[in-house]
Design an enzyme around this catalytic site. Structure first.
Site, PDB file in Angstrom:
ATOM      1  N   SER A 126      90.235  -6.514 -30.167  1.00 14.20           N
ATOM      2  CA  SER A 126      91.131  -5.619 -30.897  1.00 14.20           C
ATOM      3  C   SER A 126      90.317  -4.680 -31.770  1.00 14.20           C
ATOM      4  CB  SER A 126      92.039  -6.476 -31.796  1.00 14.20           C
ATOM      5  OG  SER A 126      92.685  -5.673 -32.753  1.00 14.20           O
ATOM      6  N   LYS A 158      89.315 -12.723 -33.651  1.00 10.56           N
ATOM      7  CA  LYS A 158      88.881 -11.814 -32.579  1.00 10.56           C
ATOM      8  C   LYS A 158      87.376 -11.566 -32.692  1.00 10.56           C
ATOM      9  CE  LYS A 158      92.726 -11.071 -30.367  1.00 10.56           C
ATOM     10  NZ  LYS A 158      92.904 -11.664 -29.036  1.00 10.56           N
ATOM     11  N   TYR A 167      93.628 -13.577 -38.124  1.00 11.66           N
ATOM     12  CA  TYR A 167      93.779 -13.055 -36.757  1.00 11.66           C
ATOM     13  C   TYR A 167      92.587 -12.163 -36.416  1.00 11.66           C
ATOM     14  CZ  TYR A 167      95.044  -9.600 -33.265  1.00 11.66           C
ATOM     15  OH  TYR A 167      95.001  -8.759 -32.195  1.00 11.66           O
TER      16      TYR A 167
HETATM   17  C1  UD1 Z   1      98.302  -4.447 -36.323  1.00 14.44           C
HETATM   18  C2  UD1 Z   1      97.127  -5.261 -36.743  1.00 14.44           C
HETATM   19  C3  UD1 Z   1      96.145  -5.342 -35.627  1.00 14.44           C
HETATM   20  C4  UD1 Z   1      96.801  -5.854 -34.372  1.00 14.44           C
HETATM   21  C5  UD1 Z   1      97.963  -4.937 -34.022  1.00 14.44           C
HETATM   22  C6  UD1 Z   1      98.700  -5.411 -32.804  1.00 14.44           C
HETATM   23  C7  UD1 Z   1      96.837  -4.988 -39.168  1.00 14.44           C
HETATM   24  C8  UD1 Z   1      95.955  -4.478 -40.271  1.00 14.44           C
HETATM   25  N1  UD1 Z   1      96.482  -4.714 -37.918  1.00 14.44           N
HETATM   26  O1  UD1 Z   1      97.861  -3.107 -36.177  1.00 14.44           O
HETATM   27  O2  UD1 Z   1      95.133  -6.233 -36.007  1.00 14.44           O
HETATM   28  O3  UD1 Z   1      95.855  -5.874 -33.334  1.00 14.44           O
HETATM   29  O4  UD1 Z   1      98.852  -4.916 -35.123  1.00 14.44           O
HETATM   30  O5  UD1 Z   1      99.403  -6.587 -33.052  1.00 14.44           O
HETATM   31  O6  UD1 Z   1      97.834  -5.601 -39.426  1.00 14.44           O
HETATM   32  N2  UD1 Z   1     104.389   0.444 -39.860  1.00 14.44           N
HETATM   33  C9  UD1 Z   1     105.459   0.835 -40.633  1.00 14.44           C
HETATM   34  N3  UD1 Z   1     106.598   0.068 -40.598  1.00 14.44           N
HETATM   35  C10 UD1 Z   1     106.707  -1.067 -39.834  1.00 14.44           C
HETATM   36  C11 UD1 Z   1     105.605  -1.461 -39.034  1.00 14.44           C
HETATM   37  C12 UD1 Z   1     104.446  -0.681 -39.082  1.00 14.44           C
HETATM   38  O7  UD1 Z   1     105.403   1.849 -41.336  1.00 14.44           O
HETATM   39  O8  UD1 Z   1     107.755  -1.722 -39.860  1.00 14.44           O
HETATM   40  C13 UD1 Z   1     103.163   1.285 -39.848  1.00 14.44           C
HETATM   41  C14 UD1 Z   1     101.906   0.581 -40.323  1.00 14.44           C
HETATM   42  O9  UD1 Z   1     101.746   0.717 -41.695  1.00 14.44           O
HETATM   43  C15 UD1 Z   1     100.830   1.343 -39.517  1.00 14.44           C
HETATM   44  C16 UD1 Z   1     101.544   1.700 -38.211  1.00 14.44           C
HETATM   45  O10 UD1 Z   1     102.934   1.657 -38.512  1.00 14.44           O
HETATM   46  O11 UD1 Z   1     100.465   2.527 -40.173  1.00 14.44           O
HETATM   47  C17 UD1 Z   1     101.256   0.749 -37.066  1.00 14.44           C
HETATM   48  O12 UD1 Z   1     101.509  -0.587 -37.502  1.00 14.44           O
HETATM   49  P1  UD1 Z   1     101.496  -1.811 -36.477  1.00 14.44           P
HETATM   50  O13 UD1 Z   1     102.287  -1.487 -35.281  1.00 14.44           O
HETATM   51  O14 UD1 Z   1     101.868  -3.039 -37.251  1.00 14.44           O
HETATM   52  O15 UD1 Z   1      99.983  -1.905 -36.016  1.00 14.44           O
HETATM   53  P2  UD1 Z   1      98.634  -1.964 -36.890  1.00 14.44           P
HETATM   54  O16 UD1 Z   1      98.907  -2.350 -38.290  1.00 14.44           O
HETATM   55  O17 UD1 Z   1      97.877  -0.723 -36.655  1.00 14.44           O
END
Ligand code: UD1
Length: 349
Positions: free
Chosen positions: A130, A160, A156
């Protein structure tokens, strides 16, 4: 090749199974269905038009892993040529709350897979890593040469990074071993048929499945985590990669793997903000996605975008699908399967 997919009933594994079968590989899936559904494998078989054997096993258990490798080879009628190791727990927040469970599952399964590969003289491994191994990246886009395993914020992510190291060490002692570590950026979308897709249990942690559930009316609104990041619109920027592009990346890595261990970023090279994802999904679905801005989520970074040039050049692979394609495919899956793989009447969160 005869390929064993650990965790092959899951989101990325099931899409990879389709691509491999369509490229003429023989696939067998080992899964414990703790966060996946056998129905996904049945639908993979339906898409590719041939049976996909399944072995149910918890690979974190040494005895069960040994039996699973024997059964998997028997199911394909010959010794395995390769393993793609997807199996593992993947919810970041849960890993903070249950660290020993995460380490036990994610590390033991890799140790057992490596032992079984050695016992059966299987020399080809592709591992689900990841972009999280880069932590808070020094610069974006992120090349594979950036530091790994420094200042990670959750078990997590550490699991990895540790698994990458474990695979490197195991590769030293197995003659002819070829391992590829694939560092995924943010997988989204679904197979274009709408038959398989991401089926998170409970409240989705990740952005795209949450947005999809808001669009379909299952959840009221999205919480946007933070709006004062140093990004163009203040919301977090990620590199969203269509799961079918990601699946094709696995096939390319499997086929191109050279001796030793190599690591590759699988991403598009293009960053999109949370608000851009919301707008793209509204466009693709024709449905509104109401949202509210809330505090930033602890551990989140402002930006995480791949430099995918190494994979482009060495694996002869590149992404061909856009964020709009991913939203359209995700919407097709979500609207045709509002309860995921659950059967009618089955209770879902
Ligand atoms: C997360 C994990 C990463 C993992 C990936 C896939 C972290 C720091 N990283 O990535 O290790 O491999 O998931 O499972 O947690 N967001 C919102 N609202 C929401 C959900 C997300 O605003 O309800 C935003 C987050 O702040 C981010 C983006 O959307 O900016 C993507 O979030 P997400 O899909 O959870 O992925 P990551 O955080 O990038």
């Amino acid at each position: 090749m005869r390929v064993l997919l650990t965790g092959g009933a899951g989101y990325i594994g099931s899409h990879t199974a389709v691509v491999l079968a369509e490229r003429g590989h023989e696939v067998v899936i080992v899964d414990d269905y703790s966060n996946a559904h056998p129905e996904a494998v049945r639908r993979v078989a339906e898409i590719v038009g041939k049976a996909v054997p399944m072995v149910e096993a918890d690979l974190a258990n040494q005895k069960a892993a040994a039996q699973a490798f024997t059964d998997a080879a028997a199911a394909l009628g010959g010794e395995l040529d390769a393993v793609i190791h997807f199996a593992g727990l993947k919810a970041v927040g849960e890993s903070v709350a249950q660290p020993t469970r995460y380490y036990r599952t994610n590390i033991n399964s890799t140790l057992n897979v490596l032992d079984q590969m050695r016992a059966h003289s299987i020399n080809r491994l592709v591992f689900s890593s990841s972009a999280t191994v880069y932590g808070d990246p020094e610069t974006n886009p992120i090349a594979e040469t950036q530091q790994v395993g420094v200042g990670l914020t959750n078990p997590y992510g550490w699991s990895k990074a540790m698994n990458e190291q474990i695979i490197r060490d195991a590769a030293v002692v197995q003659k002819g071993f070829r391992a590829v570590l694939l560092r995924y950026f943010n997988p989204v979308g679904a197979h274009e048929s709408g038959r398989i897709g991401e089926d998170p249990s409970g409240i989705p942690n990740n952005l795209m499945p949450f947005v999809a559930q808001v669009a379909v009316g299952k959840r009221e609104q999205l919480s946007v985590f933070g709006s004062s990041y140093p990004t163009p619109d203040g919301t977090g920027v990620r590199d969203y990669i269509h799961v079918m592009d990601l699946a094709e990346g696995h096939a390319a890595a499997l086929e191109a793997a050279g001796e030793g261990v190599a690591e590759y970023n699988l991403g598009s090279g293009k960053g999109s903000s949370v608000l851009e994802v919301v707008a793209a999904f509204e466009q693709a679905s024709g449905r509104p996605v109401p949202y509210q801005i809330v505090d930033a989520r602890p551990g989140d970074v402002a930006e995480c975008v791949a430099d995918p040039r190494k994979a482009n050049a060495e694996l002869n692979w590149q992404t061909t699908r856009s964020l709009a394609d991913a939203c359209a495919d995700s919407w097709r899956w979500q609207s045709q399967n509002p309860n995921g793989y659950a059967k009618d009447g089955e209770v879902t969160a």
